[in-house]
Design an enzyme around this catalytic site. Structure first.
Site, PDB file in Angstrom:
ATOM      1  N   GLY A  39       0.836  -1.196   0.000  1.00 30.91           N
ATOM      2  CA  GLY A  39       0.000   0.000   0.000  1.00 30.91           C
ATOM      3  C   GLY A  39       0.867   1.241   0.000  1.00 30.91           C
ATOM      4  O   GLY A  39       1.794   1.350   0.818  1.00 30.91           O
ATOM      5  N   ALA A 227      15.460   5.980 -11.851  1.00 28.58           N
ATOM      6  CA  ALA A 227      16.910   5.867 -11.726  1.00 28.58           C
ATOM      7  C   ALA A 227      17.626   7.189 -11.969  1.00 28.58           C
ATOM      8  O   ALA A 227      18.804   7.331 -11.629  1.00 28.58           O
ATOM      9  CB  ALA A 227      17.433   4.820 -12.705  1.00 28.58           C
ATOM     10  N   ALA A 255       9.185   2.026  -4.839  1.00 34.91           N
ATOM     11  CA  ALA A 255      10.334   2.946  -4.870  1.00 34.91           C
ATOM     12  C   ALA A 255       9.886   4.383  -4.644  1.00 34.91           C
ATOM     13  O   ALA A 255      10.533   5.145  -3.913  1.00 34.91           O
ATOM     14  CB  ALA A 255      11.071   2.813  -6.191  1.00 34.91           C
ATOM     15  N   GLY A 256       8.784   4.765  -5.260  1.00 32.26           N
ATOM     16  CA  GLY A 256       8.262   6.114  -5.046  1.00 32.26           C
ATOM     17  C   GLY A 256       7.774   6.324  -3.626  1.00 32.26           C
ATOM     18  O   GLY A 256       7.938   7.413  -3.057  1.00 32.26           O
ATOM     19  N   ASP A 257       7.188   5.292  -3.043  1.00 26.99           N
ATOM     20  CA  ASP A 257       6.751   5.382  -1.648  1.00 26.99           C
ATOM     21  C   ASP A 257       7.951   5.539  -0.718  1.00 26.99           C
ATOM     22  O   ASP A 257       7.896   6.283   0.264  1.00 26.99           O
ATOM     23  CB  ASP A 257       5.968   4.124  -1.252  1.00 26.99           C
TER      24      ASP A 257
END
Length: 299
Positions: A39, A227, A255-257
Site C-alpha cells: 500500500g 533511476a 520505490a516512489g513510496d
C-alpha cells in the site's frame, strides 16, 4: 517541521509475481510468487520509520480478517497502526507483475476496504504530537475516502500542520480528471508526483517544465524520475536536481513510496528540500533491491 508523521492512506495486501521476460498468453509463465504487506501510504510510513522518524502513524482501513496481520507487520516496521477493520469489505489487494529482466512492474488493483474509508474514521486527536500529515492520493479516487482525506487535511491546516500529497496513480488520475484532483488538493503544501503524474497534471512533456508549473500551485514540489533521481521545484523554478544512487533493481514496487518516506522523515528533522530529496533517493535506491514495497524487517 517538528513532531511525528501521520499518514492517512492505503494498507494493502500485495501479491508479487516475479517473472522473467514477456508473459505467455493463454498458458503458463513460470514465476516466483510472494504475499507481502503493501500500500502506497503504508509503504511510505514504513520507509519514514526506516529513515529514522521516531513517531510514525498510519490511519487506514483493512478487512476484518487481515487486520491483525497488517497491524503486526506495521508495528514490526516501527509504525503505529490506527487501523479500522471493515465488517464487509476485504483488505485492498494488488497483484504486482514484476519483470525480473527490467525490474518494471504492472499492477492489478482491487481497492477493497481502502475506498470505504469515511469521515467517521477521522478524529482530530490523531494529530496530537504530529508535525506533518501525508495523504495517499489513492483516497481521492472514491467519494467516501476522498471526504475522509479532505476532512483530515482541513483538521491539519486548522491546527497549523503542513500537508503533503502523493498523486499515487496516473491511471486513476486520468480517469477521475486532473482538474478535479488539483481542485481537491487545494491547501496542500508539498506535492510528490512521479514524472508521469507530473506530466499528466500539467500537460507538459518534460518533467522539468511540469515540476516548475506545479510549484506555482503548490509551495514545494518533488518529482521522482526513477533511476535518474528527483527534481525539486518552488515558486515556479527548479531549485534542485538530485541524482539517485546506483542500485541493482530486483523489484521497483514501492520505490516512489520509499522516496516519500525518506523525504518526509528528513524534512521533519529540518533538512532543506534538496537534502530531503537526496534522502528520498537513497531510500528509493534501497527499495528497488528488495521484493515488495517495504523495507526488510527481521522475522
Amino acid at each position: 517541521m517538528t513532531g511525528g508523521l501521520l499518514v492517512v492512506g492505503d494498507v494493502v495486501t500485495d501479491v508479487v509475481a516475479r517473472h522473467r521476460g514477456p508473459l505467455a498468453p493463454a498458458t503458463d509463465t513460470a514465476a516466483e510468487i510472494r504475499t507481502v504487506p503493501g500500500g502506497a501510504g503504508a509503504n511510505a510510513a514504513c520507509w519514514a520509520a526506516r529513515a529514522g522518524c521516531a513517531d510514525v502513524r498510519i490511519l487506514g482501513r483493512t478487512g476484518r480478517a487481515e487486520a491483525a496481520w497488517h497491524e503486526e507487520r506495521l508495528r514490526r516496521a516501527g509504525v503505529r497502526p490506527l487501523l479500522v477493520p471493515d465488517p464487509a469489505a476485504p483488505t485492498a489487494t494488488v497483484v504486482s507483475l514484476v519483470d525480473t529482466a527490467t525490474g518494471e512492474r504492472t499492477f492489478l488493483t482491487d481497492s477493497g476496504a481502502v475506498w470505504r474509508m469515511a469521515p467517521a474514521d477521522w478524529n482530530p486527536v490523531f494529530l496530537d504530537g504530529i508535525g506533518h500529515l501525508h495523504l495517499s492520493g489513492y483516497l481521492f479516487f472514491a467519494d467516501s475516502s476522498r471526504e475522509l482525506a479532505l476532512a483530515a487535511a482541513r483538521s491539519a491546516l486548522e491546527a497549523g500542520v503542513p500537508v503533503s500529497l502523493d498523486p499515487a496513480s496516473a491511471g486513476f488520475l486520468a480517469e477521475w480528471g486532473t482538474d478535479r484532483f488539483l481542485d481537491a488538493a487545494e491547501g496542500v503544501e508539498v506535492l510528490l508526483p512521479n514524472a508521469d503524474e507530473a506530466r499528466l497534471l500539467t500537460g507538459r512533456a518534460e518533467p522539468v517544465d511540469a515540476a516548475a508549473e506545479l510549484s506555482h500551485r503548490f509551495p514545494l514540489v518533488a518529482v521522482t524520475l526513477g533511476a535518474a533521481g528527483a527534481l525539486v521545484a518552488a515558486a515556479g523554478e527548479i531549485v534542485a536536481k538530485v541524482p539517485a544512487p546506483r542500485a541493482t533493481a530486483v523489484d521497483s514496487t514501492g520505490a516512489g513510496d520509499a522516496f516519500t518516506g525518506g523525504f518526509l522523515a528528513a524534512r521533519l528533522t529540518g533538512a532543506e528540500p534538496s537534502e530531503a530529496a537526496a534522502a528520498g533517493c537513497l531510500a528509493g535506491a534501497e527499495a528497488v533491491t528488495v521484493v515488495g514495497g517495504r523495507p526488510p524487517v527481521r522475522d
